[in-house]
Write a protein that holds these residues in place. Structure first.
Motif, short mmCIF file in Angstrom:
data_model
loop_
_atom_site.label_atom_id
_atom_site.label_comp_id
_atom_site.label_asym_id
_atom_site.label_seq_id
_atom_site.Cartn_x
_atom_site.Cartn_y
_atom_site.Cartn_z
N ALA A 19 0.83 -1.21 0.00
CA ALA A 19 0.00 0.00 0.00
C ALA A 19 0.87 1.26 0.00
O ALA A 19 0.59 2.21 -0.73
N VAL A 20 1.90 1.26 0.81
CA VAL A 20 2.81 2.41 0.86
C VAL A 20 3.52 2.56 -0.49
O VAL A 20 3.65 3.67 -1.02
N GLY A 21 3.95 1.47 -1.07
CA GLY A 21 4.60 1.52 -2.38
C GLY A 21 3.69 2.06 -3.46
O GLY A 21 4.10 2.86 -4.30
N ALA A 22 2.42 1.64 -3.42
CA ALA A 22 1.46 2.14 -4.41
C ALA A 22 1.27 3.64 -4.26
O ALA A 22 1.23 4.38 -5.26
N LYS A 23 1.17 4.13 -3.03
CA LYS A 23 1.01 5.57 -2.81
C LYS A 23 2.26 6.34 -3.24
O LYS A 23 2.16 7.42 -3.81
N LEU A 24 3.44 5.78 -2.96
CA LEU A 24 4.67 6.44 -3.40
C LEU A 24 4.74 6.54 -4.91
O LEU A 24 5.18 7.55 -5.46
#
Length: 73
Positions: A19-24
């Protein structure tokens, strides 16, 4: 029982990292688009925004290696 809990924790950690990677990756796309628009940043991105862009470009694909679906907001 402990193995099951451990596996649950690893799965939860992986889901958060994705999820964090997708937002980044989304942030990198937004800042790249903004940087290309001469009306938004005539003198280029500010130093903090430029650092955010570099961070997002480096870490986003590592945490979320799959390409983002088209139209993901």
């Amino acid at each position: 029982m402990a193995t099951n809990k451990l596996e649950q924790n690893y799965a939860a950690r992986e889901a958060v990292a994705m999820a964090v990677g997708a937002k980044l990756r989304e942030i990198a796309d937004i800042l790249t688009e903004a940087k290309a628009n001469p009306d938004l940043f005539r003198d280029g991105l500010t130093a903090p925004l430029d650092r955010v862009l570099v961070h997002a470009q480096l870490h986003g694909p590592v945490l979320h290696p799959d390409p983002l679906p088209q139209g993901a907001d």
